[in-house]
Every structure is written in C-alpha cells, then in structure tokens.
Design an enzyme around this catalytic site. Structure first.
Site, PDB file in Angstrom:
ATOM      1  N   ASP A  84       0.834  -1.203   0.000  1.00 31.31           N
ATOM      2  CA  ASP A  84       0.000   0.000   0.000  1.00 31.31           C
ATOM      3  C   ASP A  84       0.870   1.255   0.000  1.00 31.31           C
ATOM      4  OD1 ASP A  84      -2.079   1.767   0.166  1.00 31.31           O
ATOM      5  OD2 ASP A  84      -2.599   1.315   2.236  1.00 31.31           O
ATOM      6  N   ASP A 277      -1.978   5.251  -5.528  1.00 35.44           N
ATOM      7  CA  ASP A 277      -2.234   4.318  -4.429  1.00 35.44           C
ATOM      8  C   ASP A 277      -2.443   2.888  -4.909  1.00 35.44           C
ATOM      9  OD1 ASP A 277      -2.872   3.249  -1.944  1.00 35.44           O
ATOM     10  OD2 ASP A 277      -4.959   3.932  -2.028  1.00 35.44           O
TER      11      ASP A 277
END
Length: 421
Positions: A84, A277
């Site tokens: 992430d 992201d």
C-alpha cells in the site's frame, strides 16, 4: 535534436554502468491473487467473496490488489501483506485474533503472527489504531521485530500486532510517507541497505499475475523515456509549515481518445490532488469527470445507481479507445491508459451482454473521497516514489519487458539523465 541525443547518450551510459556497478537496491516480486469462478483462490481452498454490482450478474474470475511476501520474527513467520503506497503502517494479524476469523482470505493462506514464537520480538505495551484512506482501520499493540524482504533483514522494525479491524482484515505493508513511525523503506535506507528512501513500481499489465517493486532503485527496461519528475503535493499547516503525508501529485488534464478523435474532458486550469495508491484497485475520480469518461468509452452504472462502481461490456476491451492523464501542467508527464486495462472482473451475462467491472469509480460529492489513481491506472505507468526529495517520477510503462537493467537511486534523488525535471 541535440538535447534528445545528449539525453540518449547519458541514458546509454547509465544503462551500461547499471550492468557492472554494485548497487544498494532491493528487488521484490509483488503478486495478485487469482479468484476462480467458484470463489476459491487459485492454488488454495480459500474463498474470497467478490463484489456484485447487480444481483443478477454472476461473479467470474478476478484479480485485485497487490501483495508482497515477507517474513517477520526469528525464525521468520511467513506473511503475505497488501502493498500500500497510500499508507505508512505495518499492521499484521495476530494468530487467533478476530482479524483471522473474519478475514476474507484466511490467515492460514496469507499468514499471521505469533509473538511467542519469535526470539527477537519486543513489545512496547502500547496500543494504537492504524487508519487508511478509505476509512478502514486496524487496532492492536505496537511491537518491534526483524522483517525480511527478499532475504534481506530489516532489524527493529516497528509494527502493529492487529487484533480487531473495520473494513480490512489482512496485513498491510504501508510504504508511504512516515507518520507515526518509520516505514520499511525508511529503515532500509537508515540501515544502509538502500541508498535513499525511494522505490519504483512496475505492475505490468492487467493479464499479468505479478509485478516488481525496487527499493532504492529503478529499472531502465520497464519504461519508455522520458521519465518526468513532478513535485509531491503537501498539506499546509496552521503554523505555515507543510506536511507531506501521501504520494499525491497534481492531475491537471484528462482526455479520452478514440482513433484520431482527442476529446479533453476537463476545463482549462483544471488541477486536483491525485493519490498514487496501490491499495485501491480502481481509479476514483470526481463524479462529473468520471461520467464524462464513461460516456465517451461506453461504460455505465448498474441499474438504480448514479455514482460509484461502474460496468462496461467486456467486449469493449478490444476497442481503439484510451485515456490520457496529464500531470503538473502542459510540460508534465502524460500517461496513456488503454481501455483494455480498465475492463476488469467479468460479472456475467445480462440481457445477452457479458458485463465487466469498469476500472473507474464515480465519486459523488457526498462521499467526500479524494481523487485516487489506483491499480487500474498504475498498471500503465512506471512510477518512482522519491520520498527523500519529495518528487514522483512518471513514465509510460513497458509491459512484459525483458531482462532488468537496474540503476541505484542515490540520496540526492533520481539520477540526472534518467529523469527530466
């Protein structure tokens, strides 16, 4: 022409030196779980439920999000963690906790951590709650232990032994900007394993089951020059200082392409912060922009919806259509995303049409969601996250590329000759 030739010669020199120079770079594969039509994960008996956009549509095979294999503790306990770039924590599920009992992918597949079985485990006796951009959270206790990535030990890494969670049930390797504590990539640099707090990301295309992350380096074989550098956007504080919390850049223009027809879908002067992201499988755009793109490409919302997740005929993947995403003004980088990279999970047949999930999410104002360039965008981009100098390098990716040609990113940032300021 002279400038282009000079850049080519510099790049060729770096290419040659990359083959012979010892470098402080750490490479690791990242992978996507493949979910079969019966709901099981390929290679295991675990079941992963999938979102349905209409009760009549039947879910089919799907791949989403990216995972990285690590070990934690001594001896190492294997973990598969969601990679992430939009967060900075390292929560791992505690064995026997409610996180494991409620996990979409069971802990016996992805791994969990048993603190009593690690000789290098050290507790802080302090609890915390780790939050994520989508509102999910994990609660547990801080601890220190040794983490191994690709066989390389990162000692005294602070992590969270998660026991409960909301909206997330698996472990996460957050590699964004340090907030409460240093990230893995920060400690890789601090411990001299890599030369700078930086990494580059190559996801390959939608059909690929894996990609690569290079901590402290970039791969010249994975992108089409030029690699253009744009500044990370910060958040102003009341005292006049600026905080940098996430890898966010200025998205300044979006256009759809169909053959020779080029249609700009944003107004002059358009600029929004956009988060790069990997923890988001789709691209989240403001509703008006998402709707304009969907209209141009033939996507729509399921019956009864006017925002959110969208669908598109699966056959659209072969259309001669794409989207150009422009960053940081007219001289900034442009990433082209072909429609084939936006036609995601097959949802089934409805009205004689095979429907797939569309890779763009239309965010209504009431949802208060940021603009997020998730995996459906990132598969088309080669992205260098230079957290030391607060810059992002962007270039068009090369899919299914050959042998790696790796260059170290020094403490001063992406080497001159590779990046264009």
């Amino acid at each position: 022409m002279a400038t282009t030739m000079t850049a080519f010669l510099v790049l060729a020199t770096l290419w040659a030196s990359a083959l012979t120079t010892a470098q402080r770079v750490l490479m690791s594969d990242i992978w996507k779980p493949t979910v079969m039509s019966n709901g099981t994960i390929e290679g295991s008996n675990a079941t992963l439920p999938k979102r349905q956009f209409n009760a009549i549509l039947t879910p089919k095979s799907d791949r989403s999000l990216y995972w990285i294999n690590v070990t934690i503790g001594t001896p190492g306990q294997q973990q598969a963690l969601q990679l992430d770039t939009g967060s900075n924590g390292l929560p791992v599920p505690a064995t026997g906790s409610s996180l494991c009992s409620s996990s979409l992918i069971p802990c016996d597949v992805l791994g969990s951590f048993t603190s009593s079985q690690s000789s290098t485990y050290s507790t802080t006796s302090q609890s915390t709650t780790e939050g994520f951009v989508d509102g999910a959270s994990v609660t547990g206790d801080w601890f220190y232990d040794t983490v191994h990535i690709s066989g390389q030990a990162i000692t005294s890494q602070l992590a969270v032994l998660g026991t409960t969670g909301s909206g997330i049930t698996e472990g996460v390797l957050g590699i964004g900007f340090p907030a409460s504590y240093p990230t893995i990539n920060h400690n890789l640099a601090a411990q001299g394993i890599i030369a700078s707090n930086s990494y580059s990301l190559w996801l390959d295309d939608l059909s690929a089951s894996s990609g690569t992350i290079l901590f402290g380096g970039l791969n010249l074989a994975k992108f089409i020059p030029p690699l253009l550098k744009v500044p990370v956007l910060g958040s102003p504080n009341a005292d006049g200082s600026t905080s940098y919390n996430q890898p966010t850049v200025a998205l300044t223009r979006v256009a759809t392409l169909q053959g020779a027809i080029h249609t700009v879908q944003t107004a002059p002067g358009y600029s929004v912060p956009a988060l790069l992201d990997t923890g988001t499988p789709v691209t989240i755009l403001p509703l008006a922009l998402a709707n304009a793109i969907m209209s141009a490409l033939g996507a729509s919302y399921p019956s009864g919806s006017t925002s959110g997740n969208a669908i598109i005929p699966c056959a659209a993947a072969t259309n001669a259509q794409s989207i150009n995403f422009h960053f940081a003004g007219l001289l900034g980088p442009t990433i082209n995303v072909h429609i084939s990279q936006l036609v995601l999970a097959d949802l089934g047949n409805l009205g004689g049409v095979e429907w797939c999930q569309f890779g763009i999410y239309g965010a209504a104002a009431s949802e208060n969601l940021p603009t997020v360039l998730g995996d459906s965008f990132l598969r088309s981009a080669y992205v260098v996250y230079d957290l030391d100098t607060l810059h992002i390098g962007l270039a068009q990716t090369v899919v299914n590329s050959g042998s790696p040609v790796v260059v170290e990113i020094p403490a001063g940032g992406i080497p001159v000759g590779i990046v264009t300021p």
